[in-house]
Enzyme design. Structure first.
Site, mmCIF file in Angstrom:
data_model
loop_
_atom_site.group_PDB
_atom_site.id
_atom_site.type_symbol
_atom_site.label_atom_id
_atom_site.label_comp_id
_atom_site.label_asym_id
_atom_site.label_seq_id
_atom_site.Cartn_x
_atom_site.Cartn_y
_atom_site.Cartn_z
ATOM 1 N N GLU A 178 48.557 41.073 41.317
ATOM 2 C CA GLU A 178 48.047 39.805 40.793
ATOM 3 C C GLU A 178 48.822 39.349 39.561
ATOM 4 O O GLU A 178 49.042 38.150 39.365
ATOM 5 C CB GLU A 178 46.558 39.940 40.460
ATOM 6 C CG GLU A 178 45.658 40.118 41.664
ATOM 7 C CD GLU A 178 45.576 38.874 42.538
ATOM 8 O OE1 GLU A 178 46.030 37.794 42.111
ATOM 9 O OE2 GLU A 178 45.051 38.986 43.668
ATOM 10 N N ALA A 224 43.901 37.564 37.162
ATOM 11 C CA ALA A 224 42.846 38.337 37.827
ATOM 12 C C ALA A 224 42.939 38.147 39.330
ATOM 13 O O ALA A 224 43.636 37.252 39.830
ATOM 14 C CB ALA A 224 41.469 37.894 37.330
ATOM 15 N N GLU A 265 50.352 35.704 39.924
ATOM 16 C CA GLU A 265 49.775 34.609 39.129
ATOM 17 C C GLU A 265 50.661 34.184 37.966
ATOM 18 O O GLU A 265 50.735 32.988 37.657
ATOM 19 C CB GLU A 265 48.389 35.004 38.618
ATOM 20 C CG GLU A 265 47.330 35.070 39.701
ATOM 21 C CD GLU A 265 45.920 34.943 39.146
ATOM 22 O OE1 GLU A 265 45.019 34.623 39.924
ATOM 23 O OE2 GLU A 265 45.731 35.162 37.929
ATOM 24 N N GLU A 284 46.189 27.442 43.136
ATOM 25 C CA GLU A 284 47.319 28.076 42.467
ATOM 26 C C GLU A 284 48.339 27.039 41.986
ATOM 27 O O GLU A 284 48.995 27.216 40.966
ATOM 28 C CB GLU A 284 47.980 29.095 43.388
ATOM 29 C CG GLU A 284 47.178 30.369 43.612
ATOM 30 C CD GLU A 284 46.044 30.184 44.612
ATOM 31 O OE1 GLU A 284 45.952 29.095 45.237
ATOM 32 O OE2 GLU A 284 45.230 31.103 44.765
ATOM 33 N N ARG A 296 37.497 25.921 37.893
ATOM 34 C CA ARG A 296 36.458 26.721 38.538
ATOM 35 C C ARG A 296 35.398 25.770 39.067
ATOM 36 O O ARG A 296 34.622 25.192 38.308
ATOM 37 C CB ARG A 296 35.861 27.729 37.557
ATOM 38 C CG ARG A 296 36.823 28.845 37.162
ATOM 39 C CD ARG A 296 37.289 29.622 38.365
ATOM 40 N NE ARG A 296 37.992 30.847 38.014
ATOM 41 C CZ ARG A 296 38.526 31.673 38.907
ATOM 42 N NH1 ARG A 296 38.451 31.376 40.203
ATOM 43 N NH2 ARG A 296 39.145 32.774 38.520
#
Length: 226
Positions: free
Chosen positions: A112, A95, A116, A162, A83
């Protein structure tokens, strides 16, 4: 200091007669400061109880969903993701943003979860809705509980972030320990895991997956092209 006083000051000063929850905080004027793809910033002039006005800077957000995905072995699916604003990797739930026009939040969560972590789920319900920081943003997130999981495979990474994503299945009690140890600090993850713990223990019941979402953001979505 109350949230009402953290974002600006009213005009006039002096004593203010209490309105005890009856005042209407009408928007007198509004100006866009910035409009981007995932957030916007506007500055509003708001009518205050004392008869004056106060400036309120509001960050508009698309809203998001997160998923507490529990498998048959009572493990929860976590992701480790970098992040940039906080400068480190955080343990989080799968998320995603509500960034597809007209898409139902449940459908967003299902998409998602597949994109993910390569999973689908038969059983969906709502754990909690979170107003992330209502003193300055309309950002809200819905946390779903997903059970009866099946593998569907992760697609190729859609972007650089990702490609760096790490997926782990963690025993639920270990994930709960990580919350209290400060190892999980992401707000939807903390809230969702604590809510899931209450459901697992029989102390709470989740809501239907189609439950009303009172504070779902809408202002930014209405600005952006469909």
């Amino acid at each position: 200091m109350s949230a009402a006083n953290t974002n600006g000051t009213g005009s006039g000063g002096g004593d203010v007669q209490r309105t005890d929850g009856t005042h209407e905080f009408a928007t007198v004027a509004s100006q866009d400061v910035y409009v981007g793809k995932i957030l916007a910033l506007r500055a509003d002039e708001v009518a205050m109880p004392g008869g004056g006005q106060a400036r309120r800077e509001v960050v508009e957000h698309l809203g998001a969903v997160s998923i507490v995905a529990l498998d048959a072995d009572d493990r929860v699916v976590l992701i480790h993701q970098y992040r940039y604003p906080v400068g480190r990797r955080l343990w989080e739930l799968p998320a995603g943003l509500l960034d597809v026009a007209g898409e139902d939040p449940l459908r967003t969560a299902q998409r998602e979860l597949a994109e993910e972590v390569g999973l689908a789920a038969e059983d969906w319900s709502v754990l909690v809705d979170i107003a992330s920081s209502p003193g300055f943003t309309d950002q809200s997130e819905r946390v779903f509980l997903a059970r009866s999981l099946t593998e569907v495979g992760r697609p190729p990474a859609a972007g650089d972030e990702e490609a760096d994503l790490v997926v782990r299945r963690v025993p639920f009690d270990e994930a709960l320990r990580m919350v209290f140890a400060g190892e999980i600090v992401n707000a939807p993850a903390v809230s969702g895991l604590l809510a899931a713990a209450a459901v697992r223990s029989g102390r709470a019941e989740p809501r239907p997956a189609s439950a009303e979402w009172l504070d779902r953001p809408h202002r930014l979505a209405e600005r952006l092209p469909g």
